[in-house]
Design a protein around this motif. Structure first.
Motif, PDB file in Angstrom:
ATOM      1  N   ALA A 100      -2.598   1.214   7.751  1.00  0.00           N
ATOM      2  CA  ALA A 100      -2.330   2.834   8.063  1.00  0.00           C
ATOM      3  C   ALA A 100      -0.636   2.955   8.174  1.00  0.00           C
ATOM      4  O   ALA A 100       0.034   2.026   8.629  1.00  0.00           O
ATOM      5  CB  ALA A 100      -2.788   3.032   9.478  1.00  0.00           C
ATOM      6  N   ALA A 101      -0.458   4.122   8.022  1.00  0.00           N
ATOM      7  CA  ALA A 101       1.121   4.646   8.135  1.00  0.00           C
ATOM      8  C   ALA A 101       1.024   6.077   8.605  1.00  0.00           C
ATOM      9  O   ALA A 101      -0.015   6.910   8.163  1.00  0.00           O
ATOM     10  CB  ALA A 101       1.783   4.480   7.220  1.00  0.00           C
ATOM     11  N   ASP A 102       1.977   6.762   9.200  1.00  0.00           N
ATOM     12  CA  ASP A 102       2.131   8.023   9.635  1.00  0.00           C
ATOM     13  C   ASP A 102       2.879   9.079   8.995  1.00  0.00           C
ATOM     14  O   ASP A 102       3.459   9.921   9.284  1.00  0.00           O
ATOM     15  CB  ASP A 102       2.395   8.165  11.093  1.00  0.00           C
ATOM     16  CG  ASP A 102       3.878   7.538  11.400  1.00  0.00           C
ATOM     17  OD1 ASP A 102       4.283   7.047  10.522  1.00  0.00           O
ATOM     18  OD2 ASP A 102       4.059   7.274  12.470  1.00  0.00           O
ATOM     19  N   GLY A 103       3.266   8.389   7.508  1.00  0.00           N
ATOM     20  CA  GLY A 103       4.318   9.317   6.801  1.00  0.00           C
ATOM     21  C   GLY A 103       5.655   8.653   6.463  1.00  0.00           C
ATOM     22  O   GLY A 103       6.292   9.135   5.746  1.00  0.00           O
ATOM     23  N   GLY A 104       5.879   7.756   7.283  1.00  0.00           N
ATOM     24  CA  GLY A 104       7.221   7.244   7.036  1.00  0.00           C
ATOM     25  C   GLY A 104       7.198   5.898   6.228  1.00  0.00           C
ATOM     26  O   GLY A 104       6.289   5.912   5.315  1.00  0.00           O
ATOM     27  N   GLU A 105       7.948   5.025   6.447  1.00  0.00           N
ATOM     28  CA  GLU A 105       8.075   3.892   5.439  1.00  0.00           C
ATOM     29  C   GLU A 105       7.030   3.203   5.467  1.00  0.00           C
ATOM     30  O   GLU A 105       6.238   2.790   6.725  1.00  0.00           O
ATOM     31  CB  GLU A 105       9.313   2.976   5.886  1.00  0.00           C
ATOM     32  CG  GLU A 105       9.602   1.940   4.906  1.00  0.00           C
ATOM     33  CD  GLU A 105      10.534   0.909   5.261  1.00  0.00           C
ATOM     34  OE1 GLU A 105      11.052   0.195   4.628  1.00  0.00           O
ATOM     35  OE2 GLU A 105      11.238   1.614   6.261  1.00  0.00           O
ATOM     36  N   GLY A 106       6.229   2.769   4.557  1.00  0.00           N
ATOM     37  CA  GLY A 106       5.073   2.096   4.282  1.00  0.00           C
ATOM     38  C   GLY A 106       3.895   3.008   3.853  1.00  0.00           C
ATOM     39  O   GLY A 106       2.553   2.498   3.823  1.00  0.00           O
ATOM     40  N   THR A 107       4.005   4.156   3.871  1.00  0.00           N
ATOM     41  CA  THR A 107       2.799   5.149   3.699  1.00  0.00           C
ATOM     42  C   THR A 107       2.403   4.933   2.346  1.00  0.00           C
ATOM     43  O   THR A 107       1.081   4.854   1.915  1.00  0.00           O
ATOM     44  CB  THR A 107       3.442   6.570   3.926  1.00  0.00           C
ATOM     45  OG1 THR A 107       3.571   6.795   5.289  1.00  0.00           O
ATOM     46  CG2 THR A 107       2.279   7.741   3.450  1.00  0.00           C
ATOM     47  N   VAL A 108       3.192   4.771   1.284  1.00  0.00           N
ATOM     48  CA  VAL A 108       2.646   4.796  -0.177  1.00  0.00           C
ATOM     49  C   VAL A 108       1.916   3.361  -0.259  1.00  0.00           C
ATOM     50  O   VAL A 108       0.832   3.272  -0.645  1.00  0.00           O
ATOM     51  CB  VAL A 108       3.918   4.522  -1.126  1.00  0.00           C
ATOM     52  CG1 VAL A 108       3.542   4.013  -2.445  1.00  0.00           C
ATOM     53  CG2 VAL A 108       4.745   5.947  -1.077  1.00  0.00           C
ATOM     54  N   GLU A 109       2.548   2.275   0.262  1.00  0.00           N
ATOM     55  CA  GLU A 109       1.591   1.083   0.137  1.00  0.00           C
ATOM     56  C   GLU A 109       0.429   1.151   0.888  1.00  0.00           C
ATOM     57  O   GLU A 109      -0.651   0.541   0.516  1.00  0.00           O
ATOM     58  CB  GLU A 109       2.408  -0.307   0.882  1.00  0.00           C
ATOM     59  CG  GLU A 109       1.891  -1.330   0.893  1.00  0.00           C
ATOM     60  CD  GLU A 109       2.417  -2.694   1.704  1.00  0.00           C
ATOM     61  OE1 GLU A 109       2.934  -2.250   2.974  1.00  0.00           O
ATOM     62  OE2 GLU A 109       2.891  -3.534   1.150  1.00  0.00           O
ATOM     63  N   ALA A 110       0.296   1.447   2.085  1.00  0.00           N
ATOM     64  CA  ALA A 110      -1.161   1.703   2.915  1.00  0.00           C
ATOM     65  C   ALA A 110      -1.922   2.520   2.155  1.00  0.00           C
ATOM     66  O   ALA A 110      -3.047   2.269   2.094  1.00  0.00           O
ATOM     67  CB  ALA A 110      -0.587   2.310   4.085  1.00  0.00           C
ATOM     68  N   ILE A 111      -1.677   3.666   1.620  1.00  0.00           N
ATOM     69  CA  ILE A 111      -2.733   4.490   0.990  1.00  0.00           C
ATOM     70  C   ILE A 111      -2.924   3.913  -0.700  1.00  0.00           C
ATOM     71  O   ILE A 111      -4.021   3.699  -0.860  1.00  0.00           O
ATOM     72  CB  ILE A 111      -2.154   5.964   0.473  1.00  0.00           C
ATOM     73  CG1 ILE A 111      -2.021   6.695   1.933  1.00  0.00           C
ATOM     74  CG2 ILE A 111      -3.184   6.796  -0.107  1.00  0.00           C
ATOM     75  CD1 ILE A 111      -1.514   8.064   1.949  1.00  0.00           C
ATOM     76  N   VAL A 112      -1.971   3.452  -1.112  1.00  0.00           N
ATOM     77  CA  VAL A 112      -2.371   2.599  -2.435  1.00  0.00           C
ATOM     78  C   VAL A 112      -3.293   1.581  -2.231  1.00  0.00           C
ATOM     79  O   VAL A 112      -4.399   1.340  -2.821  1.00  0.00           O
ATOM     80  CB  VAL A 112      -1.124   2.186  -3.090  1.00  0.00           C
ATOM     81  CG1 VAL A 112      -1.393   0.928  -4.355  1.00  0.00           C
ATOM     82  CG2 VAL A 112      -0.378   3.327  -3.721  1.00  0.00           C
ATOM     83  N   ALA A 113      -3.144   0.632  -1.189  1.00  0.00           N
ATOM     84  CA  ALA A 113      -4.047  -0.538  -0.774  1.00  0.00           C
ATOM     85  C   ALA A 113      -5.132  -0.094  -0.412  1.00  0.00           C
ATOM     86  O   ALA A 113      -6.285  -0.467  -0.698  1.00  0.00           O
ATOM     87  CB  ALA A 113      -3.273  -1.370   0.346  1.00  0.00           C
ATOM     88  N   ALA A 114      -5.432   1.139   0.283  1.00  0.00           N
ATOM     89  CA  ALA A 114      -6.772   1.531   0.640  1.00  0.00           C
ATOM     90  C   ALA A 114      -7.533   2.052  -0.284  1.00  0.00           C
ATOM     91  O   ALA A 114      -8.853   2.029  -0.221  1.00  0.00           O
ATOM     92  CB  ALA A 114      -6.727   2.530   1.883  1.00  0.00           C
ATOM     93  N   THR A 115      -6.843   2.520  -1.375  1.00  0.00           N
ATOM     94  CA  THR A 115      -7.556   3.289  -2.470  1.00  0.00           C
ATOM     95  C   THR A 115      -7.612   2.617  -3.726  1.00  0.00           C
ATOM     96  O   THR A 115      -8.207   3.146  -4.727  1.00  0.00           O
ATOM     97  CB  THR A 115      -7.141   4.715  -2.848  1.00  0.00           C
ATOM     98  OG1 THR A 115      -5.720   4.524  -3.176  1.00  0.00           O
ATOM     99  CG2 THR A 115      -6.969   5.749  -1.409  1.00  0.00           C
ATOM    100  N   GLY A 116      -7.167   1.426  -3.724  1.00  0.00           N
ATOM    101  CA  GLY A 116      -7.347   0.373  -4.846  1.00  0.00           C
ATOM    102  C   GLY A 116      -6.483   1.151  -6.165  1.00  0.00           C
ATOM    103  O   GLY A 116      -6.727   1.226  -7.230  1.00  0.00           O
TER     104      GLY A 116
END
Length: 384
Positions: free
Chosen positions: A41-57
């Motif tokens: 998870a991430a709240d819009g800052g650094e790491g948001t891209v990685e979090a959502i990409v990982a969660a959605t494949g």
């Protein structure tokens, strides 16, 4: 038994995905048959891209853009697994981490690269963009972003203006004829967890200018510029963005998105992550949620990842454990937001450097203990 693991990053140490993997390792040590669903998870800052990409494949797309000072640089954005949604962090092209401390100067930094990433996502056929605007080094009101998408800004002599906060006071007219109209066909959801207006004592320049390198004189100049910029936007585009909560986010990019893009809206960072990662569906029928962050304190309850996810889990009666690097003063407030138990992964007195170095092992050990306890509770419940 099914456990959802959805931590935020441990800032300056581990990404959200790395934290989730170490927690999963501990759970699997307790019982390899436990089903673990990882949702970094991430709240819009650094790491948001990685979090959502990982969660959605999904996948990461490399992109050449212009950086904070209009220098060419390598950046990136994400595409969800279904190829329909792009995930962009403004920090990847206009972030404060890209600039040396001695070079910080919001008079010259620009959001131009943000516009380029939006355009790149559109060119790949994305119909929705999740945009995180945390970690900015800019104070240009989104002017650079708009320029990258075809807007032109002129001074009183009808001279075309360049990029950077220094030009805000000079804007006399806005030409939208070159705007790439197809952008308006894309839904742009912006993660914004601040309520600052565009200008004034609580505005972008006064509140966030100092950390971006602005001295007192520069802050006054930038604030005046944002005020003037808002007046021209209202006159030429018919949009009054000055007092909208969040318009001052990211040096005014929050307001700029609302001014220049007709299909943009602001929302909380955690709401964006919950919807993007199908978190609610995952947690609905699980037996435990494990979340966490690098440091949990009184601020965690104010819309951050831990409190936001716990609130969703509480709807379904799912127990929530917060496993963080440290528990600081006031952390108990998270108990009012759906968290049932909170633990630090620190196992003995140690320095910060030692804690950072030992985080992987300590996270694994702590999650192993949590899983063992859950197994006991789970087996007793089934026996009854």
């Amino acid at each position: 038994m099914k456990i959802v693991v959805a931590p935020d990053s441990f800032k300056g140490n581990l990404t959200a995905l790395e934290v989730a993997e170490f927690i999963e390792a501990g759970i699997k040590q307790a019982d390899k048959d436990i089903e673990v669903i990882k949702i970094p998870a991430a709240d819009g800052g650094e790491g948001t891209v990685e979090a959502i990409v990982a969660a959605t494949g999904g996948k990461i797309i490399k992109q050449r853009v212009h950086g904070p000072f209009m220098e060419e640089m390598d950046s990136f954005f994400g595409i969800s697994g279904d190829g329909k949604t792009a995930v962009i962090e403004m920090a990847a092209c206009s972030g404060i981490m890209l600039v040396k401390k001695e070079e910080l100067n919001p008079l010259y930094t620009t959001t131009y690269g943000v516009g380029e990433l939006i355009l790149a996502a559109r060119n790949l056929g994305c119909r929705k963009i999740n945009l995180g605007i945390g970690g900015s080094v800019t104070n240009d009101g989104g002017m650079g972003m708009a320029q990258a998408l075809g807007y032109k800004f002129y001074d009183r002599q009808n001279k075309l203006l360049g990029q950077g906060g220094k030009y805000l006071c000079e804007v006399a007219g806005i030409d939208s004829s070159g705007f790439i109209k197809e952008i308006d066909g894309i839904e742009i959801i912006t993660a914004c967890d601040v309520n600052n207006p565009l200008y004034g004592p609580d505005g972008a320049a006064y509140i966030y200018g100092p950390q971006k390198g602005a001295d007192a004189e520069t802050i006054q100049f930038l604030d005046k510029g944002l005020r003037h910029f808002a007046e021209v936007i209202k006159r030429d585009l018919g949009k009054d963005i000055a007092a909208i909560p969040g318009s001052g986010a990211a040096g005014g990019l929050g307001g700029g998105l609302l001014a220049f893009l007709n299909n943009a809206r602001l929302c909380s960072g955690i709401d964006m992550v919950v919807s993007s990662c199908n978190f609610e569906e995952a947690v609905r029928n699980c037996d435990l949620l494990i979340t966490g962050e690098g440091r949990t304190d009184s601020q965690t309850a104010n819309g951050k990842v831990v409190a936001g996810l716990a609130k969703v889990a509480a709807k379904y009666g799912v127990p929530v454990v917060c496993l963080s690097g440290s528990l600081m003063e006031g952390y108990q407030k998270i108990y009012e937001h759906g968290v049932d138990a909170a633990f630090s992964n620190i196992i003995s007195p140690m320095t910060l450097e030692e804690a950072i170095r030992s985080s992987p092992q300590m996270l694994t050990q702590a999650s192993y203990s949590i899983a063992r306890l859950m197994l006991k509770i789970y087996s007793r419940a089934k026996a009854k």
